[in-house]
Design an enzyme around this catalytic site. Structure first.
Site, PDB file in Angstrom:
ATOM      1  N   ASP A  19      -8.695   5.631   9.457  1.00 12.51           N
ATOM      2  CA  ASP A  19      -8.749   6.557   8.319  1.00 12.51           C
ATOM      3  C   ASP A  19      -9.277   7.915   8.751  1.00 12.51           C
ATOM      4  OD1 ASP A  19      -7.894   5.019   5.987  1.00 12.51           O
ATOM      5  OD2 ASP A  19      -9.588   3.718   6.477  1.00 12.51           O
ATOM      6  N   MET A  62      -1.740   3.668  -2.477  1.00 15.04           N
ATOM      7  CA  MET A  62      -3.203   3.596  -2.573  1.00 15.04           C
ATOM      8  C   MET A  62      -3.587   2.812  -3.820  1.00 15.04           C
ATOM      9  SD  MET A  62      -4.405   5.121   0.085  1.00 15.04           S
ATOM     10  CE  MET A  62      -6.109   4.810  -0.402  1.00 15.04           C
ATOM     11  N   SER A 121      -9.459  -1.859   8.450  1.00 15.71           N
ATOM     12  CA  SER A 121      -9.810  -0.438   8.571  1.00 15.71           C
ATOM     13  C   SER A 121     -11.150  -0.312   9.283  1.00 15.71           C
ATOM     14  CB  SER A 121      -9.915   0.199   7.192  1.00 15.71           C
ATOM     15  OG  SER A 121     -10.579   1.445   7.312  1.00 15.71           O
ATOM     16  N   MET A 128      -5.679  11.471   5.693  1.00 16.80           N
ATOM     17  CA  MET A 128      -6.133  12.001   4.401  1.00 16.80           C
ATOM     18  C   MET A 128      -6.631  13.421   4.654  1.00 16.80           C
ATOM     19  SD  MET A 128      -7.956   8.540   3.108  1.00 16.80           S
ATOM     20  CE  MET A 128      -7.960   7.923   4.777  1.00 16.80           C
ATOM     21  N   GLY A 139      -9.652  -1.788  -1.805  1.00 13.20           N
ATOM     22  CA  GLY A 139     -10.091  -2.893  -2.640  1.00 13.20           C
ATOM     23  C   GLY A 139      -9.340  -4.195  -2.418  1.00 13.20           C
ATOM     24  N   HIS A 194      -3.952   6.764   9.073  1.00 15.64           N
ATOM     25  CA  HIS A 194      -3.823   7.242   7.696  1.00 15.64           C
ATOM     26  C   HIS A 194      -4.460   8.622   7.607  1.00 15.64           C
ATOM     27  CE1 HIS A 194      -5.077   6.331   3.216  1.00 15.64           C
ATOM     28  NE2 HIS A 194      -4.232   7.342   3.315  1.00 15.64           N
ATOM     29  N   GLY A 206     -10.946  -3.114   4.602  1.00 13.27           N
ATOM     30  CA  GLY A 206     -12.131  -2.605   5.278  1.00 13.27           C
ATOM     31  C   GLY A 206     -13.321  -3.468   4.965  1.00 13.27           C
ATOM     32  N   MET A 248     -10.153  11.603   7.699  1.00 13.32           N
ATOM     33  CA  MET A 248     -10.478  12.378   6.482  1.00 13.32           C
ATOM     34  C   MET A 248     -11.037  13.736   6.887  1.00 13.32           C
ATOM     35  SD  MET A 248     -12.352   9.483   4.201  1.00 13.32           S
ATOM     36  CE  MET A 248     -11.773   7.777   4.169  1.00 13.32           C
ATOM     37  N   HIS A 264      -6.227  -0.112  11.367  1.00  8.89           N
ATOM     38  CA  HIS A 264      -6.028   1.011  10.438  1.00  8.89           C
ATOM     39  C   HIS A 264      -7.140   2.038  10.682  1.00  8.89           C
ATOM     40  CE1 HIS A 264      -4.560   2.747   6.609  1.00  8.89           C
ATOM     41  NE2 HIS A 264      -5.825   3.012   6.345  1.00  8.89           N
ATOM     42  N   ASP A 307      -3.681  -0.088   0.202  1.00  8.32           N
ATOM     43  CA  ASP A 307      -4.950   0.321   0.804  1.00  8.32           C
ATOM     44  C   ASP A 307      -5.979   0.566  -0.294  1.00  8.32           C
ATOM     45  OD1 ASP A 307      -6.940   1.390   2.365  1.00  8.32           O
ATOM     46  OD2 ASP A 307      -5.764   3.085   3.102  1.00  8.32           O
ATOM     47  N   GLY A 348     -10.925   8.104   0.045  1.00 12.66           N
ATOM     48  CA  GLY A 348     -12.137   8.832   0.427  1.00 12.66           C
ATOM     49  C   GLY A 348     -13.250   7.922   0.924  1.00 12.66           C
TER      50      GLY A 348
HETATM   51  C1  DX5 Z   1      -9.939   4.647   1.555  1.00 15.66           C
HETATM   52  C2  DX5 Z   1      -9.346   4.341   2.904  1.00 15.66           C
HETATM   53  C3  DX5 Z   1      -9.244   2.902   3.148  1.00 15.66           C
HETATM   54  C4  DX5 Z   1     -10.548   2.170   3.175  1.00 15.66           C
HETATM   55  C5  DX5 Z   1     -10.314   0.819   2.577  1.00 15.66           C
HETATM   56  O1  DX5 Z   1      -9.890   5.990   1.331  1.00 15.66           O
HETATM   57  O2  DX5 Z   1      -8.026   4.885   3.016  1.00 15.66           O
HETATM   58  O3  DX5 Z   1      -8.442   2.581   4.267  1.00 15.66           O
HETATM   59  O4  DX5 Z   1     -11.092   2.031   4.450  1.00 15.66           O
HETATM   60  O5  DX5 Z   1     -11.522   0.195   2.430  1.00 15.66           O
HETATM   61  P1  DX5 Z   1     -11.729  -1.091   1.499  1.00 15.66           P
HETATM   62  O6  DX5 Z   1     -10.800  -2.157   1.994  1.00 15.66           O
HETATM   63  O7  DX5 Z   1     -13.172  -1.383   1.715  1.00 15.66           O
HETATM   64  O8  DX5 Z   1     -11.400  -0.679   0.090  1.00 15.66           O
HETATM   65 ZN    ZN Z   2      -6.688   4.050   4.682  1.00 18.90          ZN
END
Ligand code: DX5
Ligand code: ZN
Length: 222
Positions: A36, A138, A9, A69, A178, A67, A198, A38, A34, A176, A143
């Site tokens: 993100d 998720m 990400s 959001m 952690g 993705h 990420g 938002m 990926h 997605d 976020g």
């Molecule tokens: C969270 C995003 C993820 C995020 C993951 O809201 O959708 O894609 O970047 O980041 P890590 O891998 O650090 O949890």
């Molecule tokens: Zn994501």
């Protein structure tokens, strides 16, 4: 065993060095990028839109897993596919006409995905399994990057795998949030086959090698 896809990400990338970061992902063998998106409404954070998707597209030919959001995600489908997105994933929580939106994404030539928050039931997608190319479970509340994997997710991943298999669905099961060297193996065992990462990649001592390290965890252990 299924193919493992690693999708770094760029939320955690250094945007001052975006071209170098994308080149690093390619050199490390990333399968997808990926992205993100938002909107500050569905999630309490703001990121980027078509301009960044277009910039990433100029830097790489890798598939771009976008993705969304955002509320009213359908407003952005055309622009994002024009900008170079190859997959668009909408959240079930904000998409009442899910079947229509997935059909529209496919009409535009992109892979159609549905994302579910940790508290959202898998039953939200049971009537659109044939319309879906990807199910994104998720494993944190969306976020922000760098959050802790929610352990209860493992059981949901197993149920998602069974639901897709029983329906004969070929949808990719993506996770997605952690995902790191420790969490990826049990998730892979539970049946996931694509992993967003990420923080684990971009904060690693050797980000390029970390992509391979994550993939290497997904092997059958005696
Ligand atoms: C969270 C995003 C993820 C995020 C993951 O809201 O959708 O894609 O970047 O980041 P890590 O891998 O650090 O949890
Ligand atoms: Zn994501």
């Amino acid at each position: 065993m299924s193919v493992v896809r690693i999708a770094p990400s760029i939320l955690s990338a250094d945007f001052a060095r975006l071209a170098d970061e994308i080149a690093m992902l390619e050199a490390g063998g990333a399968d997808w990028v990926h992205v993100d998106v938002m909107d500050g409404r569905f999630v309490p954070n703001l990121t980027f839109g078509a301009k960044v998707i277009e910039t990433v597209r100029r830097l790489t030919e890798l598939p771009m897993d976008v993705h969304l959001m955002v509320v009213e995600p359908e407003k952005y489908f055309d622009d994002f596919v024009d900008a170079g997105a190859t997959g668009l994933t909408v959240h079930a929580e904000v998409t009442p006409h899910l079947q229509r939106q997935l059909t529209r994404i496919r009409e535009l030539g992109a892979a159609a995905g549905v994302a579910l928050n940790p508290s959202t039931s898998l039953s939200m997608v049971e009537n659109v399994l044939d319309d879906m190319d990807l199910l994104l479970v998720m494993t944190v509340n969306p976020g922000f990057g760098g959050q802790q994997f929610i352990p209860h997710s493992l059981e949901k991943i197993g149920r998602a795998r069974r639901m897709l298999d029983e329906a004969g669905s070929r949808a990719v099961l993506e996770l997605d949030g952690g995902i790191n060297r420790d969490t990826i193996y049990p998730c892979w065992r539970a049946g996931a086959d694509a992993f967003v990462a990420g923080n684990a990649v971009f904060s690693a001592d050797d980000p390029r090698a970390e992509i391979g390290m994550l993939r290497a965890q997904c092997v059958e252990r005696a």
